[in-house]
Design a protein around this motif. Structure first.
Motif, PDB file in Angstrom:
ATOM      1  N   PRO A   1       0.807  -1.226   0.000  1.00  0.00           N
ATOM      2  CA  PRO A   1       0.000   0.000   0.000  1.00  0.00           C
ATOM      3  C   PRO A   1       0.840   1.275   0.000  1.00  0.00           C
ATOM      4  CG  PRO A   1      -0.022  -0.997   2.180  1.00  0.00           C
ATOM      5  CD  PRO A   1       0.735  -1.950   1.290  1.00  0.00           C
ATOM      6  N   ALA A   2       0.244   2.343  -0.533  1.00  0.00           N
ATOM      7  CA  ALA A   2       0.843   3.678  -0.408  1.00  0.00           C
ATOM      8  C   ALA A   2       0.585   4.176   1.012  1.00  0.00           C
ATOM      9  CB  ALA A   2       0.200   4.618  -1.411  1.00  0.00           C
ATOM     10  N   LYS A   3       1.287   5.218   1.414  1.00  0.00           N
ATOM     11  CA  LYS A   3       1.012   5.842   2.724  1.00  0.00           C
ATOM     12  C   LYS A   3       0.736   7.328   2.553  1.00  0.00           C
ATOM     13  CE  LYS A   3       5.198   8.085   3.918  1.00  0.00           C
ATOM     14  NZ  LYS A   3       5.393   9.078   3.001  1.00  0.00           N
ATOM     15  N   LEU A   4       0.006   7.816   3.549  1.00  0.00           N
ATOM     16  CA  LEU A   4      -0.291   9.250   3.593  1.00  0.00           C
ATOM     17  C   LEU A   4       0.160   9.772   4.942  1.00  0.00           C
ATOM     18  CD1 LEU A   4      -2.023  11.258   1.806  1.00  0.00           C
ATOM     19  CD2 LEU A   4      -3.819  10.891   3.482  1.00  0.00           C
ATOM     20  N   ASN A   5       0.972  10.819   4.947  1.00  0.00           N
ATOM     21  CA  ASN A   5       1.303  11.477   6.217  1.00  0.00           C
ATOM     22  C   ASN A   5       0.226  12.525   6.479  1.00  0.00           C
ATOM     23  OD1 ASN A   5       4.186  11.052   4.703  1.00  0.00           O
ATOM     24  ND2 ASN A   5       4.349  10.645   6.906  1.00  0.00           N
ATOM     25  N   LEU A   6      -0.540  12.329   7.544  1.00  0.00           N
ATOM     26  CA  LEU A   6      -1.563  13.324   7.900  1.00  0.00           C
ATOM     27  C   LEU A   6      -0.913  14.513   8.594  1.00  0.00           C
ATOM     28  CD1 LEU A   6      -4.281  10.834   9.105  1.00  0.00           C
ATOM     29  CD2 LEU A   6      -4.458  12.348   7.127  1.00  0.00           C
ATOM     30  N   THR A   7       0.187  14.227   9.316  1.00  0.00           N
ATOM     31  CA  THR A   7       1.013  15.293   9.895  1.00  0.00           C
ATOM     32  C   THR A   7       2.464  14.912   9.638  1.00  0.00           C
ATOM     33  OG1 THR A   7       1.200  14.122  12.006  1.00  0.00           O
ATOM     34  CG2 THR A   7      -0.573  15.751  11.828  1.00  0.00           C
TER      35      THR A   7
END
Ligand code: C5P
Length: 331
Positions: free
Chosen positions: A17-23
């Motif tokens: 999976p890809a990742k997303l940094n929310l912060t």
């Protein structure tokens, strides 16, 4: 059934999976050249697909389809398999592997695709070799491959600390899975170059990013709904200390971000070192509708042109830990 160990090995398939940094708070530069971070990251439904089977020859091989990930010999996947083989030693028969990688995650985009592929390859190789589960320290091998790799082994939303390699799992968001819209302009940004630009600007990371990140992590630990996360999108969208250096390195990024805000009426954030921009939605369907609207805006030139190929636009969801990350192994 055959006695040949090569032929008895099952092909192993993994989604990476890809990742997303929310912060993403940059706390400071360390003596080893890396930066200490505080970041809340989530895995996404958007994923590369990796399959591993015994190779016909004496060497590991890698074939990559889809988004161009550069020369295969430099690919972190091959390094992950070599590192796994060294760690296994004589603990299992580490036959050469033929690896196929379908790249669906844009490359050098802040989505962690290369690191996720490496984590998936490490895991898939150990399974293909039928290495005993406790034979090697996967997290330790992962950390030698890249700061982001341990996050992908952790397999869920997590608080990332240290240089990013200390991943502490957070509970799944409750309620309906949130939709995520990703917009990746065709401007690859190297993580190392973005951190160097951060240093060159000689500004410390914003203290408010750190506070936002710490506050989000503590709320999340106590249990957070997708709805509550959505309510915080505005504050999260400005909680990335690498946005400013990314904007300097890719001057088209800020106008794109403004245009997206106007078109979508949403807070727009940046993941990792960029250049991928994100917006959160209550559901996948709503993120898909926004993606369709953006495709139309690109066609009708309501989005500023960047390069010749236009941005890559994807709608996806935040993955949950109980969701199966594996596509299954084909026998
Ligand atoms: O760990 P990884 O190989 O993915 O990092 C790529 C580059 O990004 C590093 O060589 C370093 O220049 C920079 N980096 C950093 N601080 C971090 C993570 C990465 O300076 N926490």
């Amino acid at each position: 059934m055959t006695d040949d160990p090569f032929l008895r090995l099952a092909p192993v398939v993994r989604l990476a999976p890809a990742k997303l940094n929310l912060t993403l708070a940059v706390l400071g530069k360390r003596r080893d050249g890396f930066h200490d971070l505080h970041s809340v990251a989530v895995p996404l439904g958007l994923a590369d697909r990796l399959s591993v089977a015994p190779a016909a020859g004496a060497e590991d091989t890698l074939r990559v389809d889809g988004h161009d990930a550069g020369p295969t010999e430099d690919n972190l996947v091959l390094r992950a398999v070599s590192a796994a083989r060294r760690a296994v030693g004589r603990g299992a028969a580490t036959v050469p592997l033929a690896i196929r990688l379908e790249k669906r995650i844009p490359v050098a985009a802040g989505l962690g695709g290369g690191s996720s592929d490496a984590a998936a390859a490490l895991d898939a190789a150990l399974e293909a070799w039928q290495a005993p589960p406790d034979l090697v320290d996967r997290a330790a091998i992962a950390a030698t491959l890249g700061s982001d790799v341990p996050f992908f082994l952790a397999g869920g939303s997590a608080l990332l600390e240290g240089r990013g390699e200390r991943a502490t799992l957070l509970p799944d968001l409750t309620g309906q899975p949130l939709g995520v819209l990703l917009v990746t302009p065709p401007t690859a940004l190297s993580t190392a170059v973005v951190f160097a630009a951060f240093d060159a600007a000689a500004t410390a990371g914003s203290g408010s990013t750190r506070l936002t990140s710490e506050h989000l992590a503590s709320e999340w630990r106590a249990g957070l709904s997708g709805r509550a996360l959505l309510d915080r999108a505005g504050i999260l969208a400005v909680a990335n200390d690498l946005s400013a250096p990314a904007n300097v390195l890719a001057p088209a990024l800020l106008p794109l971000r403004r245009a997206l805000t106007r078109l979508l009426h949403r807070s727009i954030g940046q993941t990792g070192s960029g250049p991928t921009l994100w917006a959160l939605y209550p559901s996948l369907e709503e993120a898909e509708a926004a993606a369709a609207e953006l495709h139309d805006a690109v066609e009708t030139k309501r989005l500023p042109a960047i390069g010749e190929s236009g941005p890559s636009i994807a709608a996806t969801t935040i993955l949950r830990r109980e969701a199966d990350h594996e596509e299954g192994s084909a026998r």
